[in-house]
Scaffold this motif. Structure first.
Motif, mmCIF file in Angstrom:
data_model
loop_
_atom_site.group_PDB
_atom_site.id
_atom_site.type_symbol
_atom_site.label_atom_id
_atom_site.label_comp_id
_atom_site.label_asym_id
_atom_site.label_seq_id
_atom_site.Cartn_x
_atom_site.Cartn_y
_atom_site.Cartn_z
ATOM 1 N N ALA A 94 0.893 44.877 -0.770
ATOM 2 C CA ALA A 94 1.096 45.472 -2.373
ATOM 3 C C ALA A 94 1.889 46.367 -1.981
ATOM 4 C CB ALA A 94 1.163 45.272 -3.325
ATOM 5 N N ASN A 106 6.168 44.979 -5.185
ATOM 6 C CA ASN A 106 6.320 44.191 -4.086
ATOM 7 C C ASN A 106 4.805 43.544 -3.760
ATOM 8 O OD1 ASN A 106 7.009 42.761 -1.328
ATOM 9 N ND2 ASN A 106 9.299 43.171 -2.730
ATOM 10 N N TYR A 107 5.180 41.858 -3.821
ATOM 11 C CA TYR A 107 3.520 41.786 -3.630
ATOM 12 C C TYR A 107 4.000 40.382 -2.553
ATOM 13 C CZ TYR A 107 1.347 43.344 -8.013
ATOM 14 O OH TYR A 107 0.864 44.682 -9.024
ATOM 15 N N ASP A 167 2.569 37.373 -0.582
ATOM 16 C CA ASP A 167 2.504 35.477 -1.217
ATOM 17 C C ASP A 167 1.417 35.410 -1.955
ATOM 18 O OD1 ASP A 167 6.254 34.149 -0.886
ATOM 19 O OD2 ASP A 167 5.296 36.004 -2.470
ATOM 20 N N LYS A 195 0.377 37.358 -4.521
ATOM 21 C CA LYS A 195 0.788 37.187 -6.122
ATOM 22 C C LYS A 195 -0.154 36.619 -7.157
ATOM 23 C CE LYS A 195 6.122 37.579 -4.633
ATOM 24 N NZ LYS A 195 7.429 36.588 -4.676
ATOM 25 N N THR A 209 -2.355 43.638 -8.640
ATOM 26 C CA THR A 209 -2.285 44.391 -8.811
ATOM 27 C C THR A 209 -2.216 45.719 -8.847
ATOM 28 O OG1 THR A 209 -1.990 43.169 -11.334
ATOM 29 C CG2 THR A 209 -1.548 44.997 -11.514
#
Length: 119
Positions: free
Chosen positions: A48, A58-59, A61, A64, A68
């Motif tokens: 991330a 941006n994370y 996949d 996600k 956080t």
């Protein structure tokens, strides 16, 4: 310039951990701050990233909806809240600063903190 990552540990699958990365100097005052991880026998991978303004996040996949990333510019600290942890999240987690892009171009790296998720 130093980055100090903390918060790793052993947790059961489905549990949560919060990683912190405290920076000395101006590491997080420009560009992206990010988290990466490296599992045993695997290459380091992106997790991330967050821009210093907080405007771009941006994370990967794979995280996600479960992880956080956030930052507190006043404390020069970046956090990674990890929920619904899975055994495949087991890795050494590294924080990085001064990134030109979310997933690359980082100039500063922390020492890593180990996260172990048991099944």
């Amino acid at each position: 310039v130093q980055l100090q990552a903390s918060g790793g540990g052993l947790v059961q699958a489905g549990g949560s951990l919060r990683l912190s990365c405290a920076a000395s100097g101006r590491t997080f005052s420009s560009g992206f701050a990010g988290w990466f991880r490296q599992a045993p026998g695997k290459e380091r991978e992106f997790v991330a990233a967050i821009h210093w303004s907080g405007g771009t996040i941006n994370y990967a996949d794979s995280v996600k909806g479960r992880f956080t990333i956030s930052r507190d510019n006043a404390k020069n600290t970046v956090y990674l809240q990890m929920n619904s942890l899975k055994p495949e999240d087991t890795a050494v987690y590294y924080c990085a600063g001064g990134g030109y892009f979310p997933r690359s171009g980082y100039g500063y790296w922390g020492q890593g903190t180990l996260v172990t998720v048991s099944s």
